[in-house]
Scaffold this motif. Sequence first.
Motif, PDB file in Angstrom:
ATOM      1  N   GLU A 357       0.818  -1.210   0.000  1.00 40.30           N
ATOM      2  CA  GLU A 357       0.000   0.000   0.000  1.00 40.30           C
ATOM      3  C   GLU A 357       0.858   1.270   0.000  1.00 40.30           C
ATOM      4  OE1 GLU A 357      -2.927  -0.109   3.116  1.00 40.30           O
ATOM      5  OE2 GLU A 357      -3.380  -2.225   2.770  1.00 40.30           O
ATOM      6  N   MET A 358       1.915   1.276   0.804  1.00 37.29           N
ATOM      7  CA  MET A 358       2.777   2.461   0.866  1.00 37.29           C
ATOM      8  C   MET A 358       3.910   2.422  -0.157  1.00 37.29           C
ATOM      9  SD  MET A 358       3.084   3.011   5.000  1.00 37.29           S
ATOM     10  CE  MET A 358       1.827   2.335   6.092  1.00 37.29           C
ATOM     11  N   GLY A 359       4.219   1.238  -0.671  1.00 39.25           N
ATOM     12  CA  GLY A 359       5.230   1.112  -1.711  1.00 39.25           C
ATOM     13  C   GLY A 359       6.660   1.098  -1.221  1.00 39.25           C
ATOM     14  N   PHE A 360       6.900   0.727   0.061  1.00 33.64           N
ATOM     15  CA  PHE A 360       8.247   0.716   0.616  1.00 33.64           C
ATOM     16  C   PHE A 360       8.883  -0.663   0.456  1.00 33.64           C
ATOM     17  CE2 PHE A 360       6.550   3.909   3.980  1.00 33.64           C
ATOM     18  CZ  PHE A 360       6.655   4.949   3.068  1.00 33.64           C
ATOM     19  N   SER A 361      10.145  -0.688   0.073  1.00 34.71           N
ATOM     20  CA  SER A 361      10.939  -1.907   0.153  1.00 34.71           C
ATOM     21  C   SER A 361      11.635  -1.854   1.508  1.00 34.71           C
ATOM     22  CB  SER A 361      11.966  -1.972  -0.976  1.00 34.71           C
ATOM     23  OG  SER A 361      12.684  -3.185  -0.914  1.00 34.71           O
ATOM     24  N   VAL A 362      11.162  -2.661   2.442  1.00 35.37           N
ATOM     25  CA  VAL A 362      11.550  -2.536   3.849  1.00 35.37           C
ATOM     26  C   VAL A 362      12.732  -3.462   4.135  1.00 35.37           C
ATOM     27  CG1 VAL A 362      10.728  -2.653   6.221  1.00 35.37           C
ATOM     28  CG2 VAL A 362       9.149  -2.010   4.385  1.00 35.37           C
ATOM     29  N   PRO A 363      13.886  -2.914   4.602  1.00 36.76           N
ATOM     30  CA  PRO A 363      15.107  -3.715   4.755  1.00 36.76           C
ATOM     31  C   PRO A 363      15.176  -4.499   6.061  1.00 36.76           C
ATOM     32  CG  PRO A 363      15.596  -1.438   5.260  1.00 36.76           C
ATOM     33  CD  PRO A 363      14.151  -1.479   4.831  1.00 36.76           C
ATOM     34  N   PHE A 364      14.141  -5.301   6.304  1.00 38.71           N
ATOM     35  CA  PHE A 364      14.121  -6.175   7.472  1.00 38.71           C
ATOM     36  C   PHE A 364      14.036  -7.623   7.012  1.00 38.71           C
ATOM     37  CE2 PHE A 364      13.185  -2.223   9.504  1.00 38.71           C
ATOM     38  CZ  PHE A 364      13.545  -2.356  10.830  1.00 38.71           C
ATOM     39  N   THR A 365      14.643  -8.515   7.775  1.00 39.41           N
ATOM     40  CA  THR A 365      14.664  -9.930   7.395  1.00 39.41           C
ATOM     41  C   THR A 365      13.283 -10.552   7.415  1.00 39.41           C
ATOM     42  OG1 THR A 365      15.156 -10.532   9.697  1.00 39.41           O
ATOM     43  CG2 THR A 365      17.032 -10.237   8.202  1.00 39.41           C
ATOM     44  N   THR A 366      12.330  -9.889   8.035  1.00 42.26           N
ATOM     45  CA  THR A 366      10.954 -10.395   8.090  1.00 42.26           C
ATOM     46  C   THR A 366      10.230 -10.228   6.756  1.00 42.26           C
ATOM     47  OG1 THR A 366      10.414  -8.238   9.044  1.00 42.26           O
ATOM     48  CG2 THR A 366      10.625 -10.102  10.572  1.00 42.26           C
ATOM     49  N   PHE A 367      10.811  -9.470   5.837  1.00 40.82           N
ATOM     50  CA  PHE A 367      10.193  -9.233   4.528  1.00 40.82           C
ATOM     51  C   PHE A 367      10.848 -10.144   3.493  1.00 40.82           C
ATOM     52  CE2 PHE A 367       8.796  -5.659   6.830  1.00 40.82           C
ATOM     53  CZ  PHE A 367       7.725  -5.082   6.165  1.00 40.82           C
ATOM     54  N   GLY A 368      10.043 -11.070   2.947  1.00 42.69           N
ATOM     55  CA  GLY A 368      10.537 -11.964   1.901  1.00 42.69           C
ATOM     56  C   GLY A 368      10.266 -11.403   0.514  1.00 42.69           C
ATOM     57  N   ASP A 369      10.504 -12.213  -0.494  1.00 43.29           N
ATOM     58  CA  ASP A 369      10.299 -11.775  -1.876  1.00 43.29           C
ATOM     59  C   ASP A 369       8.844 -11.402  -2.156  1.00 43.29           C
ATOM     60  OD1 ASP A 369      12.966 -12.145  -2.430  1.00 43.29           O
ATOM     61  OD2 ASP A 369      12.706 -14.163  -3.268  1.00 43.29           O
ATOM     62  N   ASP A 370       7.923 -12.045  -1.466  1.00 40.13           N
ATOM     63  CA  ASP A 370       6.500 -11.742  -1.681  1.00 40.13           C
ATOM     64  C   ASP A 370       6.062 -10.487  -0.935  1.00 40.13           C
ATOM     65  OD1 ASP A 370       6.247 -13.981  -3.276  1.00 40.13           O
ATOM     66  OD2 ASP A 370       5.603 -15.276  -1.621  1.00 40.13           O
ATOM     67  N   ASP A 371       6.925  -9.979  -0.065  1.00 40.13           N
ATOM     68  CA  ASP A 371       6.590  -8.798   0.744  1.00 40.13           C
ATOM     69  C   ASP A 371       7.298  -7.560   0.202  1.00 40.13           C
ATOM     70  OD1 ASP A 371       5.148 -10.407   2.682  1.00 40.13           O
ATOM     71  OD2 ASP A 371       7.106 -11.035   3.446  1.00 40.13           O
ATOM     72  N   GLN A 372       7.281  -7.401  -1.108  1.00 34.98           N
ATOM     73  CA  GLN A 372       7.946  -6.283  -1.741  1.00 34.98           C
ATOM     74  C   GLN A 372       6.938  -5.472  -2.556  1.00 34.98           C
ATOM     75  OE1 GLN A 372      11.014  -5.430  -1.006  1.00 34.98           O
ATOM     76  NE2 GLN A 372      11.201  -7.253   0.297  1.00 34.98           N
ATOM     77  N   PRO A 373       7.249  -4.212  -2.843  1.00 35.85           N
ATOM     78  CA  PRO A 373       6.314  -3.363  -3.594  1.00 35.85           C
ATOM     79  C   PRO A 373       6.038  -3.926  -4.988  1.00 35.85           C
ATOM     80  CG  PRO A 373       8.092  -2.058  -2.635  1.00 35.85           C
ATOM     81  CD  PRO A 373       8.480  -3.485  -2.470  1.00 35.85           C
ATOM     82  N   ASP A 374       4.868  -3.618  -5.507  1.00 38.64           N
ATOM     83  CA  ASP A 374       4.519  -4.016  -6.867  1.00 38.64           C
ATOM     84  C   ASP A 374       5.122  -3.007  -7.849  1.00 38.64           C
ATOM     85  OD1 ASP A 374       3.042  -6.254  -6.043  1.00 38.64           O
ATOM     86  OD2 ASP A 374       1.309  -4.991  -5.604  1.00 38.64           O
ATOM     87  N   ASN A 375       6.433  -2.915  -7.816  1.00 34.38           N
ATOM     88  CA  ASN A 375       7.182  -1.986  -8.650  1.00 34.38           C
ATOM     89  C   ASN A 375       8.254  -2.805  -9.362  1.00 34.38           C
ATOM     90  OD1 ASN A 375       9.124  -0.163  -9.665  1.00 34.38           O
ATOM     91  ND2 ASN A 375       8.802   1.301  -8.020  1.00 34.38           N
ATOM     92  N   PRO A 376       8.133  -2.986 -10.675  1.00 32.38           N
ATOM     93  CA  PRO A 376       9.102  -3.840 -11.383  1.00 32.38           C
ATOM     94  C   PRO A 376      10.534  -3.330 -11.290  1.00 32.38           C
ATOM     95  CG  PRO A 376       7.716  -2.625 -12.927  1.00 32.38           C
ATOM     96  CD  PRO A 376       7.105  -2.446 -11.587  1.00 32.38           C
TER      97      PRO A 376
END
Length: 454
Positions: A357-376
């Motif tokens: 929703e916010m479009g952030f690529s968050v640099p935490f280990t809790t964010f996997g490949d599926d938890d990334q912005p819909d920005n190619p």
Amino acid sequence: MSTMNMKRILAAGVAAVTMFSLAACGSTAADPNKGHVYFLNSKSEVVDQLQQLAQDYTDQTGVQVDIQTASSGSYEPTLTSELAKSEAPTMFTIAGYDEFAKYQKYLEPLQDTDVYKLLNDEGKTNSHKVGDDAYTLPYAAEWYGIIYNKKIVNEYAKKDYAVIKSDADIKDYDTLKKVVEDMNKHKDDLGIQAAMATPGLDSSPYRFVSHMTRLPLFYEFRDDNTTFTTDLKGTYLKNYKDLFDLEVKNSPTESSMLSSKTYDDITSEFALGDVAFYPNGVWAYTQIKDNNVADEDLGMLPYWMGIDGEDEYGPAGAYDASWAVNKNASDKDKQATLDFIKWMVSSDESKNALSKEMGFSVPFTTFGDDDQPDNPLTKLARSYADEGKKSVTSFPLPSQQWQDDLASALLNYVQGGGQWSDFESAFTNGWKKDWDNNKNVLGMLPESKAFDAQ
């Protein structure tokens, strides 16, 4: 656009702010015995999402979360004012070294907290530190490089005269240069206006004074095994010049007119399919999409300049937006704040809000490949890590004045009124002058650590 790239225009006084008391008045959800979170937010575009998250967190935990958002251009004076109050923010955002230096006396060391330990390696590298203490939690990673149109490049690659067989053959600066010059030579046959987007030097030339300058800086630091010095040699400014000249000579715009092209003009050149290459960052996607370049036709190369060893790195990373915790808050409120941040980067609900929703690529280990912005473009930039390549670090720049002086020197150079040596002087001598001034004004400088220990 990355906040580090925009000149801050601060109001003379504290501008109006919007307060969202997210544990609504009269609500029984909040328990005052569980502490209080007061977040001073700098991003007005994500207020609605933050409001929903804070309300949901209060409902789930009983911890009251209030969010105050400064109006555009007034964040620093608002932060200064709020920190002086008895009910000061328990967390707030820090953007750039200048803000870190100015507010460092308010910052709680975070290196021993659970949430800091959840940062990935690049997140930890980009946390503001003094000695062994880390004071900030980067929460929005961005990257910049050379965006390109795969469809145009691969149509070119089919030609008898092409110097490559596909876009995958562009693996270094020498090949990029040959492709750009050959495409520009055959631009009419290819149906494009030029190979590269106009290197615009209008009122916001951040691509050249905030982004491209990071490359010669990064590699000089690498050579000297340091992360900071006030004395630059300008070792790789010739490489910078090579890439800049390549853009100038292979764009749709005469060099004498480079200051007349706006950011929107330049982005349109690429978005409409009139040029093949566009040095910029992942944030450009919002203006590129829904035009003449399909998502699957987007590519991103690093900012190659012909520097030895640059093939070991991907696009440059910018981790300018960070959270900080107020060390003057009560122990109860500090713990409540750290728990809230941990929930923000751990719960499925919040991870979806931050990334999708916010479009952030968050640099935490809790964010996997599926938890990334819909920005190619973000996905392309992150893919370099899968190949074992690190991001080029965006080391701090001394001042907006340093960038303005570089922009002026570049414009004089392309218009024939100045020499390249003027740019070199502005880069090296201006660097020392402005950092020396910062030391006098801010009372501190970035720490010099071993580059190879990052």
